[in-house]
Design a protein around this motif. Structure first.
Motif, PDB file in Angstrom:
ATOM      1  N   ASP A  97     -78.624 -22.875-118.715  1.00  0.00           N
ATOM      2  CA  ASP A  97     -77.465 -22.446-119.459  1.00  0.00           C
ATOM      3  C   ASP A  97     -76.682 -21.566-118.822  1.00  0.00           C
ATOM      4  OD1 ASP A  97     -77.603 -24.109-121.731  1.00  0.00           O
ATOM      5  OD2 ASP A  97     -78.447 -22.405-122.873  1.00  0.00           O
ATOM      6  N   ASN A  98     -78.306 -20.867-117.424  1.00  0.00           N
ATOM      7  CA  ASN A  98     -77.627 -19.586-116.692  1.00  0.00           C
ATOM      8  C   ASN A  98     -77.322 -20.161-115.443  1.00  0.00           C
ATOM      9  OD1 ASN A  98     -79.726 -19.047-116.939  1.00  0.00           O
ATOM     10  ND2 ASN A  98     -79.292 -17.315-117.954  1.00  0.00           N
ATOM     11  N   GLN A 153     -82.211 -24.469-126.194  1.00  0.00           N
ATOM     12  CA  GLN A 153     -82.076 -23.242-124.907  1.00  0.00           C
ATOM     13  C   GLN A 153     -83.165 -24.713-124.184  1.00  0.00           C
ATOM     14  OE1 GLN A 153     -84.532 -19.763-125.352  1.00  0.00           O
ATOM     15  NE2 GLN A 153     -82.435 -18.942-125.820  1.00  0.00           N
TER      16      GLN A 153
END
Length: 161
Positions: A97-98, A153
């Motif tokens: 995600d990041n 996640q």
């Protein structure tokens, strides 16, 4: 990163935690048994509450002692690609995600904490944690996904040692 040094850091942190819990248990016991805290009526419960607290702190101290035994007996082994990630692995994950990397040290239960491995933070997790369970058997390049409440996640295993 030296797994033995990480293990020593976990044991040192657990020893500090144990000392704090033992001190809290002694203080609660002293409060519970102090003559000024003898109940004068049914609503005077300070001594009883302190006794419950002392009992809980004593159980927590015993749990920490057991975790320390497990960590002392723990022998991290070198990573074997044929077996995948096992207890004792040091894993570098990339968060999908990041795009952030994180270091994880997979150890025995009860040692969940953040440490410094050289200049980088290392999160110690157990194989009983959701991410720890998901990592078992994975290899470099594999993707790992866990569901945390409504959030999914995803991670990529970059390195394992």
């Amino acid at each position: 990163m030296d797994k033995f040094l990480l293990q020593q850091q976990v044991l040192e942190r657990l020893a500090v935690d144990l000392l704090q819990v033992e001190q809290a248990a002694r203080a609660a016991h002293e409060t519970a048994t102090h003559e000024e805290n003898i109940a004068e009526n049914k609503y005077d419960t300070l001594g009883l509450e302190a006794a419950y607290l002392a009992s809980g702190q004593a159980r927590r101290a015993e749990a920490i002692r057991q975790v320390m035994v497990d960590w002392r007996q723990f022998r991290p082994r070198p990573y074997e690609a044929s077996k995948g990630i096992q207890l004792g692995a040091l894993v570098c994950l990339l968060d999908a995600d990041n795009n952030k990397q994180q270091q994880l040290f997979l150890g025995p239960a009860g040692g969940s904490m953040k440490l410094l491995g050289g200049t980088q933070p290392v999160q110690v997790i157990s194989s009983e944690a959701p991410l720890g369970r998901a990592l078992l058997g994975k290899c470099e390049g594999d993707e790992v996904a866990i569901q945390v409440a409504a959030n999914r996640q995803q991670f990529e295993v970059l390195r394992v040692c």
